[in-house]
Design a protein around this motif. Structure first.
Motif, PDB file in Angstrom:
ATOM      1  N   UNK A  61     -41.504-106.871   2.114  1.00 33.17           N
ATOM      2  CA  UNK A  61     -42.091-108.113   1.592  1.00 33.17           C
ATOM      3  C   UNK A  61     -41.484-108.497   0.248  1.00 33.17           C
ATOM      4  N   UNK A  62     -41.399-109.790   0.027  1.00 35.38           N
ATOM      5  CA  UNK A  62     -40.907-110.342  -1.237  1.00 35.38           C
ATOM      6  C   UNK A  62     -42.029-111.188  -1.828  1.00 35.38           C
ATOM      7  N   UNK A  63     -42.290-111.028  -3.121  1.00 35.16           N
ATOM      8  CA  UNK A  63     -43.381-111.802  -3.715  1.00 35.16           C
ATOM      9  C   UNK A  63     -43.044-113.290  -3.677  1.00 35.16           C
ATOM     10  N   UNK A  64     -44.079-114.106  -3.627  1.00 33.96           N
ATOM     11  CA  UNK A  64     -43.906-115.544  -3.513  1.00 33.96           C
ATOM     12  C   UNK A  64     -44.507-116.048  -2.215  1.00 33.96           C
ATOM     13  N   UNK A  65     -44.454-117.353  -2.026  1.00 37.73           N
ATOM     14  CA  UNK A  65     -45.024-117.978  -0.835  1.00 37.73           C
ATOM     15  C   UNK A  65     -44.143-119.150  -0.422  1.00 37.73           C
ATOM     16  N   UNK A  66     -43.594-119.087   0.788  1.00 40.10           N
ATOM     17  CA  UNK A  66     -42.706-120.127   1.292  1.00 40.10           C
ATOM     18  C   UNK A  66     -43.058-120.471   2.731  1.00 40.10           C
ATOM     19  N   UNK A  67     -42.761-121.708   3.123  1.00 41.25           N
ATOM     20  CA  UNK A  67     -42.914-122.104   4.520  1.00 41.25           C
ATOM     21  C   UNK A  67     -41.565-122.197   5.222  1.00 41.25           C
ATOM     22  N   UNK A  68     -40.486-122.186   4.442  1.00 40.73           N
ATOM     23  CA  UNK A  68     -39.141-122.264   5.006  1.00 40.73           C
ATOM     24  C   UNK A  68     -38.206-121.478   4.104  1.00 40.73           C
ATOM     25  N   UNK A  69     -37.314-120.700   4.696  1.00 39.32           N
ATOM     26  CA  UNK A  69     -36.380-119.902   3.921  1.00 39.32           C
ATOM     27  C   UNK A  69     -35.033-119.906   4.630  1.00 39.32           C
ATOM     28  N   UNK A  74     -35.482-121.467  -0.609  1.00 45.64           N
ATOM     29  CA  UNK A  74     -36.690-121.654   0.173  1.00 45.64           C
ATOM     30  C   UNK A  74     -37.479-122.868  -0.275  1.00 45.64           C
ATOM     31  N   UNK A  75     -38.457-123.236   0.548  1.00 46.46           N
ATOM     32  CA  UNK A  75     -39.322-124.384   0.281  1.00 46.46           C
ATOM     33  C   UNK A  75     -40.772-123.927   0.392  1.00 46.46           C
ATOM     34  N   UNK A  76     -41.599-124.344  -0.560  1.00 46.53           N
ATOM     35  CA  UNK A  76     -43.009-123.955  -0.558  1.00 46.53           C
ATOM     36  C   UNK A  76     -43.849-124.953   0.231  1.00 46.53           C
ATOM     37  N   UNK A 115     -44.076-115.384   7.525  1.00 44.66           N
ATOM     38  CA  UNK A 115     -45.073-115.281   8.590  1.00 44.66           C
ATOM     39  C   UNK A 115     -46.091-116.412   8.492  1.00 44.66           C
ATOM     40  N   UNK A 116     -47.149-116.332   9.288  1.00 44.47           N
ATOM     41  CA  UNK A 116     -48.152-117.400   9.322  1.00 44.47           C
ATOM     42  C   UNK A 116     -48.863-117.604   7.991  1.00 44.47           C
ATOM     43  N   UNK A 117     -48.886-116.566   7.166  1.00 49.66           N
ATOM     44  CA  UNK A 117     -49.545-116.655   5.862  1.00 49.66           C
ATOM     45  C   UNK A 117     -48.566-117.046   4.758  1.00 49.66           C
ATOM     46  N   UNK A 118     -47.348-117.475   5.139  1.00 46.00           N
ATOM     47  CA  UNK A 118     -46.293-117.869   4.197  1.00 46.00           C
ATOM     48  C   UNK A 118     -45.799-116.706   3.343  1.00 46.00           C
ATOM     49  N   UNK A 119     -46.038-115.476   3.826  1.00 52.64           N
ATOM     50  CA  UNK A 119     -45.515-114.293   3.145  1.00 52.64           C
ATOM     51  C   UNK A 119     -44.044-114.132   3.518  1.00 52.64           C
ATOM     52  N   UNK A 120     -43.218-113.798   2.531  1.00 50.11           N
ATOM     53  CA  UNK A 120     -41.769-113.718   2.710  1.00 50.11           C
ATOM     54  C   UNK A 120     -41.361-112.270   2.967  1.00 50.11           C
ATOM     55  N   UNK A 126     -43.639-128.319  -0.904  1.00 53.25           N
ATOM     56  CA  UNK A 126     -42.270-128.819  -0.761  1.00 53.25           C
ATOM     57  C   UNK A 126     -41.447-128.686  -2.039  1.00 53.25           C
ATOM     58  N   UNK A 127     -41.891-127.805  -2.935  1.00 58.96           N
ATOM     59  CA  UNK A 127     -41.057-127.452  -4.079  1.00 58.96           C
ATOM     60  C   UNK A 127     -39.913-126.559  -3.597  1.00 58.96           C
ATOM     61  N   UNK A 128     -38.798-126.612  -4.298  1.00 59.59           N
ATOM     62  CA  UNK A 128     -37.584-125.910  -3.885  1.00 59.59           C
ATOM     63  C   UNK A 128     -37.352-124.715  -4.810  1.00 59.59           C
ATOM     64  N   UNK A 129     -37.008-123.579  -4.206  1.00 56.79           N
ATOM     65  CA  UNK A 129     -36.785-122.368  -4.992  1.00 56.79           C
ATOM     66  C   UNK A 129     -35.487-121.681  -4.569  1.00 56.79           C
ATOM     67  N   UNK A 130     -34.862-121.024  -5.551  1.00 55.98           N
ATOM     68  CA  UNK A 130     -33.651-120.243  -5.314  1.00 55.98           C
ATOM     69  C   UNK A 130     -33.900-118.805  -5.762  1.00 55.98           C
ATOM     70  N   UNK A 131     -33.512-117.851  -4.922  1.00 59.84           N
ATOM     71  CA  UNK A 131     -33.724-116.443  -5.230  1.00 59.84           C
ATOM     72  C   UNK A 131     -32.642-115.958  -6.189  1.00 59.84           C
ATOM     73  N   UNK A 132     -33.066-115.392  -7.329  1.00 57.52           N
ATOM     74  CA  UNK A 132     -32.130-114.912  -8.342  1.00 57.52           C
ATOM     75  C   UNK A 132     -31.883-113.414  -8.237  1.00 57.52           C
TER      76      UNK A 132
END
Length: 286
Positions: free
Chosen positions: A123-131, A141-143, A101-106, A146-152
Motif C-alpha cells: 500500500x501507498x499512502x494517499x487516495x486516488x481514483x486513477x493512477x 494520479x488523480x484524486x 481499490x474500491x476504497x481509493x487505496x493505492x 480531480x486534483x492531479x498528483x505526481x509521485x516523488x
C-alpha cells in the motif's frame, strides 16, 4: 495529421509501444489490435493495463486481477478496480504494477514475480481514483476531487489543474481529460489543450495518441505536442542558420569596406608624402 477514426467500439484501452493496443468493450470482451484489426481475446474484463514491454494486466467485474502469460490468463492475488502496468526500467527487467481499490487505496507491486502471496502488493499512502505509471518509473494520479498528483518517490506532489483521467508513458509523455472531455498534454510544466473531445485518452511510449469518445468510438493520431514542438524547434534552427549566413555576409562586406577605406587613406597619405618630398627637392635645387 489530426485524429483518425479506428473501427470498433471500446469503453477503455491501454497502449504500450507502437500499436500494441488492448481494450475492453461494454460487454467486458477483451480485444487486441493486430494489423489494423481488433482481435478478440479469451476472458472478460472491465479494465486493461499494458506495459512498454508488452505485459498485460486486467481487472474483471469481481475486481479480480489477471495477467497474460503464454496466451493464457493467470489470476493474481488481490482486489483492484483499476490498474496500470508498465515495465519500470529503473529496476531492471521487473514488472511493476500500480492500482487502486474500491476504497481509493493505492497499491503497487514490488516485483515481477507472478506467484501470489500477500507480500507482493504494497500500500501507498494517499487516495486516488486513477493512477498511471510510466516505463521510466514516473507515476501520476488523480484524486476523487480531480486534483492531479505526481509521485516523488516518497510523497505525492500536487500539480496544478483538474483532470478526471490521466495516462503516462514517460516523464515527458503525459495526457489526460477533464470533466468537459477536453484533452490536455503536459509539456514544459504546463497543461496544453489538444483538439478533440474524449472521455478517455492514452499515449504510447513512442508518442502515439489514442482516444475514446462518449459514443465509445476509437480514434488515434501519430503526432502530439512534443513532436509539434520538436518540429517547430527544427524550423527555428533552420531560420537561425539563415540568419547566421546573413550575419557572416554582413561581416565580410563590412571587412571589405573597411579594407577599401584603409587602402584609400593609405594611398592619400603616400601621395601627400610624395608631393612634400618633391617640393623639398625643388627648394634645395633653387
Amino acid at each position: 495529421m489530426g485524429w483518425q477514426k479506428v473501427d470498433g467500439l471500446l469503453t477503455q484501452l491501454a497502449v504500450g509501444r507502437g500499436n500494441n493496443v488492448w481494450g475492453v468493450n461494454a460487454q467486458d470482451n477483451i480485444f487486441r489490435y493486430i494489423n489494423g484489426t481488433w482481435r478478440q481475446v479469451q476472458g472478460a474484463a472491465t479494465y486493461v493495463g499494458v506495459g512498454a514491454d508488452g505485459t498485460v494486466w486486467v481487472v474483471n467485474r469481481l475486481n479480480q486481477i489477471f495477467t497474460w502469460v503464454d496466451y493464457a490468463w493467470i489470476q493474481i492475488f488481490g482486489s483492484l478496480v483499476q490498474i496500470s502496468g508498465k515495465l519500470l526500467l529503473i529496476v531492471g527487467d521487473k514488472t511493476h504494477v500500480w492500482g487502486v481499490n474500491n476504497a481509493s487505496v493505492i497499491y503497487f507491486r514490488i516485483n515481477g514475480d507472478i506467484n501470489t502471496n500477500n507480500l507482493i502488493w504494497t500500500p501507498v499512502f494517499g487516495s486516488l481514483i486513477d493512477v498511471s505509471v510510466a516505463s521510466d518509473g514516473t507515476v501520476w494520479g488523480v484524486s476523487s476531487t480531480h486534483d492531479i498528483y505526481k509521485w516523488a518517490g516518497y510523497d505525492w506532489i500536487q500539480v496544478g489543474g483538474k483532470l478526471k483521467q490521466i495516462y503516462v508513458s514517460s516523464r515527458d509523455l503525459i495526457v489526460g481529460v477533464n470533466d468537459n472531455n477536453e484533452i490536455f498534454q503536459y509539456v514544459n510544466n504546463t497543461w496544453h489543450q489538444l483538439d478533440g473531445s474524449f472521455r478517455y485518452v492514452a499515449i504510447s511510449i513512442d508518442g502515439i495518441l489514442w482516444g475514446i469518445n462518449n459514443g465509445s468510438e476509437i480514434f488515434t493520431r501519430q503526432d502530439n505536442l512534443i513532436s509539434q514542438i520538436d518540429s517547430n524547434n527544427n524550423s527555428q534552427t533552420i531560420n537561425h542558420g539563415t540568419n547566421d549566413s546573413q550575419s557572416n555576409s554582413n561581416i565580410i562586406i563590412g571587412l571589405a569596406m573597411g579594407l577599401g577605406l584603409t587602402i584609400i587613406i593609405f594611398s592619400i597619405a603616400i601621395l601627400i608624402i610624395v608631393r612634400h618630398y618633391k617640393k623639398a627637392s625643388i627648394l634645395r635645387v633653387t
